[in-house]
Design a protein around this motif. Structure first.
Motif, PDB file in Angstrom:
ATOM      1  N   LEU A 186      10.903  28.379  64.829  1.00 45.97           N
ATOM      2  CA  LEU A 186      10.489  28.321  66.231  1.00 45.97           C
ATOM      3  C   LEU A 186       9.587  27.115  66.480  1.00 45.97           C
ATOM      4  N   LEU A 187       8.710  26.839  65.535  1.00 50.43           N
ATOM      5  CA  LEU A 187       7.824  25.686  65.655  1.00 50.43           C
ATOM      6  C   LEU A 187       8.623  24.391  65.631  1.00 50.43           C
ATOM      7  N   GLY A 188       9.625  24.324  64.741  1.00 54.60           N
ATOM      8  CA  GLY A 188      10.475  23.138  64.672  1.00 54.60           C
ATOM      9  C   GLY A 188      11.268  22.932  65.947  1.00 54.60           C
ATOM     10  N   ILE A 189      11.785  24.020  66.513  1.00 50.98           N
ATOM     11  CA  ILE A 189      12.525  23.933  67.775  1.00 50.98           C
ATOM     12  C   ILE A 189      11.628  23.396  68.876  1.00 50.98           C
ATOM     13  N   THR A 190      10.410  23.938  68.966  1.00 47.34           N
ATOM     14  CA  THR A 190       9.460  23.505  69.994  1.00 47.34           C
ATOM     15  C   THR A 190       9.133  22.028  69.841  1.00 47.34           C
ATOM     16  N   PHE A 191       8.854  21.622  68.623  1.00 45.31           N
ATOM     17  CA  PHE A 191       8.464  20.229  68.374  1.00 45.31           C
ATOM     18  C   PHE A 191       9.585  19.266  68.745  1.00 45.31           C
ATOM     19  N   ILE A 192      10.803  19.546  68.305  1.00 47.46           N
ATOM     20  CA  ILE A 192      11.917  18.623  68.542  1.00 47.46           C
ATOM     21  C   ILE A 192      12.283  18.556  70.020  1.00 47.46           C
ATOM     22  N   ILE A 193      12.298  19.694  70.711  1.00 45.59           N
ATOM     23  CA  ILE A 193      12.615  19.670  72.147  1.00 45.59           C
ATOM     24  C   ILE A 193      11.572  18.855  72.905  1.00 45.59           C
ATOM     25  N   LEU A 194      10.302  19.052  72.600  1.00 42.90           N
ATOM     26  CA  LEU A 194       9.246  18.279  73.252  1.00 42.90           C
ATOM     27  C   LEU A 194       9.362  16.795  72.911  1.00 42.90           C
ATOM     28  N   PHE A 195       9.670  16.501  71.662  1.00 47.10           N
ATOM     29  CA  PHE A 195       9.779  15.111  71.216  1.00 47.10           C
ATOM     30  C   PHE A 195      10.918  14.396  71.944  1.00 47.10           C
ATOM     31  N   VAL A 196      12.043  15.094  72.112  1.00 47.35           N
ATOM     32  CA  VAL A 196      13.192  14.496  72.795  1.00 47.35           C
ATOM     33  C   VAL A 196      12.912  14.322  74.285  1.00 47.35           C
ATOM     34  N   ALA A 197      12.218  15.296  74.894  1.00 48.05           N
ATOM     35  CA  ALA A 197      11.970  15.257  76.334  1.00 48.05           C
ATOM     36  C   ALA A 197      10.912  14.228  76.719  1.00 48.05           C
ATOM     37  N   SER A 198      10.000  13.928  75.790  1.00 48.38           N
ATOM     38  CA  SER A 198       8.905  13.002  76.091  1.00 48.38           C
ATOM     39  C   SER A 198       9.246  11.584  75.647  1.00 48.38           C
TER      40      SER A 198
END
Length: 382
Positions: A186-198
């Motif tokens: 879940l932490l990895g999903i959160t990090f990658i989605i935020l990284f891609v969106a920003s």
């Protein structure tokens, strides 16, 4: 993938309705997933035929039939979901997140399924037994994709990124109490989605530091988790490393081409969870390095097709949905294979589409349905 003008545009639209664009459907992704599911059923039967016949009065098909039912339901749901516009699911993003947060928080108290180290991770309702954390992954992906796509301008700053991260923390927090490995996903999903969106990079260095500190804290809260690290560092001698030792024996004895399908020795009650977390070890033993490399290659193709769809998605919401699913599958596959080969400490993560687990395979197939729904909205111009 370069967008080209459609054949319709060049031919004047004969045999097609005026103004209707040609749409894309990723058959490569669909058939790779279908092959992985079928291969998983074969390996589950190979792994469980003996123990299943002993435990279930000669019924060697018990596990594979149960898995097959969930796989069939998952495939049906995947096809249905792929036909629905993925924007429809954005309406339920907040609701799904809140509901799953509540259920996940109540699971340690109302869960009556299998328990691990005193922590209940399953909910049983009549004949149905499911793991809420599998559904929580989908809820988090849907929630983050929706919120990030709606507030993308705020993600230019650390404060904006922090707000989204704080929204995801409750889900990660309630899961980490009972299942650290799922919390890491879940932490990895959160990090990658935020990284891609920003479009910022530096804030994520601070986030990595916080995440590492959180993971260390999660480890130290429970002594058995520290014991897994000790076993990993002393795999040859530590009694707690028995499972990993048996997995390494299976991998080493398989050689280049393996002993042959169904010929594993380690599955005969030597390797615990051989049909679940440790199924990769049996793949290596029966199909050898060749079979293991083929499985890894299929996962690489799957992730590559997801990346193609994300790059060509009609909007940011669709792209982030695909990125979330791609991240989940990638992290799960990596952790499972890394654990089986003793590359990282032991943790209970299934191999996507292949390991035994009805909830897991059904939910994963539903997520693939979401990815295919995004792919159907890609307009091809030739």
């Amino acid at each position: 993938m370069k967008r080209k003008k459609s054949l319709w545009a060049r031919s004047g639209g004969e045999k097609r309705k005026q103004g209707k664009p040609e749409r894309f459907f990723d058959y490569s992704l669909f058939f790779v997933v279908l092959f992985l599911v079928c291969f998983g059923l074969v390996m589950i039967y190979s792994t469980t035929a003996y123990t299943s016949s002993v435990e279930n009065n000669g019924d060697s098909f018990y596990y594979v039939v149960r898995q097959g039912i969930f796989a069939a339901l998952g495939l049906i749901c995947a096809v249905i979901i792929s036909r629905i516009d993925y924007h429809f699911f954005s309406r339920f993003a907040f609701f799904a997140y809140i509901v799953m947060l509540i259920i996940q928080a109540l699971t340690p108290f109302i869960g009556s399924g299998a328990e691990t180290h005193g922590q209940s991770r399953w909910i049983v309702i009549g004949p149905l037994q499911f793991q809420p954390s599998e559904i929580s992954k989908v809820a988090l992906i849907l929630f983050l994709a929706y919120v990030c796509s709606r507030t993308v301008k705020s993600l230019h700053s650390l404060a904006g990124i922090g707000k989204i991260l704080i929204m995801a923390v409750p889900m990660i927090g309630v899961v980490v109490m009972t299942n650290l490995s799922t919390a890491i996903i879940l932490l990895g999903i959160t990090f990658i989605i935020l990284f891609v969106a920003s479009d910022r990079y530096k804030p994520f260095l601070a986030i990595i530091g916080v995440c590492v500190a959180g993971m260390v804290g999660g480890l130290l809260m429970f002594p058995y988790r520290v014991g897994r690290i000790t076993a990993w560092l002393n795999v040859e001698t530590d009694d707690s490393a028995y499972q990993i030792r048996q997995s390494l024996y299976a991998i080493g004895s398989g050689g280049i081409f393996g002993k042959g399908l169904g010929q594993s020795i380690q599955k005969l009650d030597y390797l615990p969870e051989a049909h679940n977390d440790m199924i990769f070890g049996i793949i290596c033993e029966e199909l050898g390095l060749f079979g293991a490399a083929a499985v890894i290659l299929l996962f690489i193709i799957l992730l590559w097709r997801c990346m193609i769809i994300a790059n060509n998605a009609p909007d940011l919401f669709g792209a982030l949905l695909v990125v979330g699913v791609m991240t989940q599958i990638g992290i799960q596959a990596f952790i499972n294979i890394a654990v089986a080969t003793n590359f990282i400490p032991n943790t209970g993560i299934t191999l996507p589409f292949i390991s035994y687990g009805g909830t897991s395979v059904a939910i994963l197939l539903c997520e693939i349905g979401l990815v295919l729904s995004v792919s159907r909205q890609i307009r091809l111009e030739r």
